[in-house]
Design a protein around this motif. Structure first.
Motif, PDB file in Angstrom:
ATOM      1  N   MET A 170       0.674  -1.182  -0.132  1.00 19.37           N
ATOM      2  CA  MET A 170       0.145   0.118  -0.095  1.00 19.37           C
ATOM      3  C   MET A 170       0.898   1.255   0.086  1.00 19.37           C
ATOM      4  O   MET A 170       1.772   1.426   0.749  1.00 19.37           O
ATOM      5  N   ALA A 171       0.483   2.260  -0.693  1.00 19.20           N
ATOM      6  CA  ALA A 171       1.338   3.629  -1.044  1.00 19.20           C
ATOM      7  C   ALA A 171       1.203   4.403   0.324  1.00 19.20           C
ATOM      8  O   ALA A 171       0.109   4.182   0.914  1.00 19.20           O
ATOM      9  N   SER A 172       2.325   5.086   0.658  1.00 15.61           N
ATOM     10  CA  SER A 172       2.131   6.045   1.766  1.00 15.61           C
ATOM     11  C   SER A 172       1.278   7.084   1.640  1.00 15.61           C
ATOM     12  O   SER A 172       0.791   7.343   0.246  1.00 15.61           O
ATOM     13  N   SER A 173       1.033   7.919   2.432  1.00 18.72           N
ATOM     14  CA  SER A 173       0.017   9.243   2.383  1.00 18.72           C
ATOM     15  C   SER A 173       1.055  10.084   1.775  1.00 18.72           C
ATOM     16  O   SER A 173       2.210  10.094   1.701  1.00 18.72           O
ATOM     17  N   SER A 174       0.465  11.222   1.163  1.00 18.58           N
ATOM     18  CA  SER A 174       0.908  12.343   0.460  1.00 18.58           C
ATOM     19  C   SER A 174       1.761  12.924   1.471  1.00 18.58           C
ATOM     20  O   SER A 174       3.042  13.654   1.171  1.00 18.58           O
ATOM     21  N   SER A 175       1.673  13.080   2.612  1.00 16.20           N
ATOM     22  CA  SER A 175       2.558  13.779   3.692  1.00 16.20           C
ATOM     23  C   SER A 175       4.116  12.994   3.926  1.00 16.20           C
ATOM     24  O   SER A 175       4.818  13.629   4.263  1.00 16.20           O
ATOM     25  N   ASP A 176       4.137  11.697   3.501  1.00 16.93           N
ATOM     26  CA  ASP A 176       5.204  10.894   3.638  1.00 16.93           C
ATOM     27  C   ASP A 176       6.000  11.039   2.199  1.00 16.93           C
ATOM     28  O   ASP A 176       7.246  10.589   2.108  1.00 16.93           O
ATOM     29  N   LEU A 177       5.636  11.762   1.041  1.00 17.24           N
ATOM     30  CA  LEU A 177       6.271  12.014  -0.304  1.00 17.24           C
ATOM     31  C   LEU A 177       6.900  13.044  -0.239  1.00 17.24           C
ATOM     32  O   LEU A 177       6.203  14.503  -0.328  1.00 17.24           O
ATOM     33  N   VAL A 178       8.245  13.141  -0.426  1.00 20.23           N
ATOM     34  CA  VAL A 178       8.919  14.374  -0.535  1.00 20.23           C
ATOM     35  C   VAL A 178       9.630  14.462  -1.662  1.00 20.23           C
ATOM     36  O   VAL A 178      10.195  13.707  -2.383  1.00 20.23           O
ATOM     37  N   PHE A 179       9.442  15.720  -2.239  1.00 25.62           N
ATOM     38  CA  PHE A 179      10.185  16.142  -3.370  1.00 25.62           C
ATOM     39  C   PHE A 179      11.540  16.330  -3.130  1.00 25.62           C
ATOM     40  O   PHE A 179      11.926  17.286  -2.402  1.00 25.62           O
ATOM     41  N   GLU A 180      12.872  15.981  -3.901  1.00 28.28           N
ATOM     42  CA  GLU A 180      14.052  16.154  -3.756  1.00 28.28           C
ATOM     43  C   GLU A 180      14.429  16.656  -5.372  1.00 28.28           C
ATOM     44  O   GLU A 180      14.003  16.254  -6.478  1.00 28.28           O
ATOM     45  N   ALA A 181      15.491  17.569  -5.389  1.00 32.47           N
ATOM     46  CA  ALA A 181      16.080  18.013  -6.604  1.00 32.47           C
ATOM     47  C   ALA A 181      16.897  16.805  -7.193  1.00 32.47           C
ATOM     48  O   ALA A 181      17.529  16.174  -6.329  1.00 32.47           O
ATOM     49  N   LEU A 182      16.687  16.561  -8.350  1.00 30.90           N
ATOM     50  CA  LEU A 182      17.516  15.294  -9.203  1.00 30.90           C
ATOM     51  C   LEU A 182      19.142  15.692  -8.855  1.00 30.90           C
ATOM     52  O   LEU A 182      19.724  16.766  -8.847  1.00 30.90           O
ATOM     53  N   SER A 183      19.637  14.550  -8.363  1.00 28.26           N
ATOM     54  CA  SER A 183      21.161  14.597  -8.269  1.00 28.26           C
ATOM     55  C   SER A 183      22.054  13.460  -8.862  1.00 28.26           C
ATOM     56  O   SER A 183      21.123  12.533  -9.481  1.00 28.26           O
ATOM     57  N   GLU A 184      23.106  13.472  -9.094  1.00 31.95           N
ATOM     58  CA  GLU A 184      23.839  12.331  -9.748  1.00 31.95           C
ATOM     59  C   GLU A 184      23.685  11.208  -8.809  1.00 31.95           C
ATOM     60  O   GLU A 184      23.762   9.989  -9.474  1.00 31.95           O
ATOM     61  N   ASP A 185      23.226  11.034  -7.560  1.00 31.08           N
ATOM     62  CA  ASP A 185      23.036  10.114  -6.620  1.00 31.08           C
ATOM     63  C   ASP A 185      21.797   9.331  -6.805  1.00 31.08           C
ATOM     64  O   ASP A 185      21.515   8.248  -6.627  1.00 31.08           O
ATOM     65  N   THR A 186      20.708  10.151  -7.520  1.00 36.40           N
ATOM     66  CA  THR A 186      19.244   9.807  -7.462  1.00 36.40           C
ATOM     67  C   THR A 186      18.929   9.181  -9.222  1.00 36.40           C
ATOM     68  O   THR A 186      17.973   8.862  -9.325  1.00 36.40           O
ATOM     69  N   VAL A 236       5.490   8.072 -12.345  1.00 35.74           N
ATOM     70  CA  VAL A 236       4.744   7.960 -11.075  1.00 35.74           C
ATOM     71  C   VAL A 236       4.525   6.347 -10.907  1.00 35.74           C
ATOM     72  O   VAL A 236       3.759   5.927 -11.930  1.00 35.74           O
ATOM     73  N   LEU A 237       5.069   5.709 -10.122  1.00 41.29           N
ATOM     74  CA  LEU A 237       4.586   4.299 -10.040  1.00 41.29           C
ATOM     75  C   LEU A 237       3.195   4.178  -9.816  1.00 41.29           C
ATOM     76  O   LEU A 237       2.545   4.919  -9.120  1.00 41.29           O
ATOM     77  N   PRO A 238       2.702   3.049 -10.348  1.00 39.30           N
ATOM     78  CA  PRO A 238       1.114   2.872 -10.334  1.00 39.30           C
ATOM     79  C   PRO A 238       0.571   3.155  -8.911  1.00 39.30           C
ATOM     80  O   PRO A 238      -0.429   3.764  -8.561  1.00 39.30           O
ATOM     81  N   GLU A 239       0.978   2.505  -7.897  1.00 40.18           N
ATOM     82  CA  GLU A 239       0.400   2.565  -6.759  1.00 40.18           C
ATOM     83  C   GLU A 239       0.641   3.907  -5.964  1.00 40.18           C
ATOM     84  O   GLU A 239      -0.005   4.159  -4.851  1.00 40.18           O
ATOM     85  N   TYR A 240       1.163   4.876  -6.410  1.00 40.25           N
ATOM     86  CA  TYR A 240       1.427   6.317  -5.841  1.00 40.25           C
ATOM     87  C   TYR A 240       0.703   7.404  -6.871  1.00 40.25           C
ATOM     88  O   TYR A 240       0.894   8.285  -6.669  1.00 40.25           O
ATOM     89  N   ARG A 241      -0.093   6.922  -7.767  1.00 39.55           N
ATOM     90  CA  ARG A 241      -0.881   7.633  -8.790  1.00 39.55           C
ATOM     91  C   ARG A 241      -2.030   8.397  -7.784  1.00 39.55           C
ATOM     92  O   ARG A 241      -2.442   7.622  -6.911  1.00 39.55           O
ATOM     93  N   GLY A 242      -2.536   9.338  -8.351  1.00 36.00           N
ATOM     94  CA  GLY A 242      -3.795   9.762  -7.736  1.00 36.00           C
ATOM     95  C   GLY A 242      -3.612  10.692  -6.496  1.00 36.00           C
ATOM     96  O   GLY A 242      -4.472  11.024  -5.845  1.00 36.00           O
ATOM     97  N   GLN A 243      -2.311  10.963  -6.375  1.00 39.75           N
ATOM     98  CA  GLN A 243      -1.860  11.976  -5.074  1.00 39.75           C
ATOM     99  C   GLN A 243      -1.501  13.120  -5.530  1.00 39.75           C
ATOM    100  O   GLN A 243      -0.997  13.644  -4.504  1.00 39.75           O
TER     101      GLN A 243
END
Length: 218
Positions: free
Chosen positions: A1-17, A134-141
Motif C-alpha cells: 500500500m502506498a504511503s500518504s502524500s505527507s510522506d512523499l517528499v520532493f528532492e532535486a535530481l542529483s547524480e546520486d538519484t 509515477v509508480l502505479p501505486e502512488y498515482r492519484g495523489q
C-alpha cells in the motif's frame, strides 16, 4: 500500500538519484503509457533509451540548475517513487537514441512542425518537460501537479519564459491544461500515419486520444 502524500517528499535530481529516477520512469511507462503501449517497447529497452539521455541530464544536475528536475521519495520506505526530468528546449534528443525508435522520431518531428508566431520565444527561453513517471501505486495523489508547480517556480526564477511539454497521456494533458497551457500541435493516435503509411499508435488505450505539444507562458 502506498504511503500518504505527507510522506512523499520532493528532492532535486542529483547524480546520486538519477539511476533510481530513470528506473522509476521506465517502470511507470510500462503501465498505461499510450506511446510505449502502442509500440510494444519492453521496459528494459525503454530503460536503455533513457540511459542514452544521461549525459544530457547530468549537464543540468549542478548546484545552479538542479531544481529543473525532481524525484519523489517515500520517506517511509526510502524509495524513489516518481521522477520528473526537464531541461532547456535548446537541447535535442540524441540522434542515436531516436534511431532506435523511428516512429517516435517521426512523431516528434510532426509535433514540432507547428507554425511559429511573433510571440513564440527562442528555444533558449523555454524549458522542456521531457520525461515523467509515477509508480502505479502512488498515482492519484497529485504528484504530477505538484511537480509542475515546482518546475514553473524554478524555471521562472532562472529567467525562462515558457514551458513546453509533449503530453502523451491524458493525465499529462489534463495537468498542463489546468495550469493554462495551450495546445500547439496534436497527433491523434488512431489517425496519424508514419512515412510508411502505418498507424503505429493505433493501439493507444482510452482515454488517451492524442499526443499534444503544450506551451505554457510563465
Amino acid at each position: 500500500m502506498a504511503s500518504s502524500s505527507s510522506d512523499l517528499v520532493f528532492e532535486a535530481l542529483s547524480e546520486d538519484t538519477i539511476t533510481e529516477c530513470l528506473d522509476v520512469i521506465a517502470e511507470s511507462f510500462d503501465v498505461e503509457e499510450p506511446v510505449n503501449y502502442s509500440l510494444g517497447v519492453p521496459k528494459t529497452v525503454f530503460r536503455m533509451f533513457l540511459q542514452d539521455h544521461s549525459d544530457t541530464l547530468l549537464k543540468y544536475v549542478t548546484p545552479e540548475s538542479q531544481s529543473l528536475s525532481y524525484v519523489v521519495r517515500d520517506e517511509t520506505t526510502g524509495k524513489v517513487v516518481a521522477g520528473f526530468i526537464n531541461y532547456p528546449s535548446a537541447e535535442s534528443i540524441p540522434d542515436h537514441a531516436m534511431a532506435q525508435f523511428p516512429n517516435l522520431g517521426e512523431a516528434f518531428q510532426f509535433l514540432n512542425q507547428y507554425e511559429r508566431g511573433e510571440d513564440d520565444p527562442p528555444q533558449e527561453q523555454q524549458v522542456y518537460i521531457a520525461f515523467s513517471g509515477v509508480l502505479p501505486e502512488y498515482r492519484g495523489q497529485g504528484l504530477q501537479s505538484r511537480a509542475r508547480k515546482l518546475i514553473i517556480k524554478s524555471a521562472r526564477s532562472r529567467g525562462y519564459t515558457h514551458i513546453m511539454s509533449g503530453a502523451s497521456s491524458y493525465p499529462s494533458y489534463r495537468s498542463m491544461s489546468a495550469l493554462g497551457a495551450i495546445e500547439r500541435s496534436r497527433l491523434v493516435y488512431k489517425e496519424w500515419r508514419n512515412s510508411l503509411g502505418g498507424v503505429p499508435f493505433a493501439a493507444a488505450p482510452e482515454p488517451h486520444v492524442a499526443w499534444c505539444m503544450m506551451q505554457l507562458k510563465l
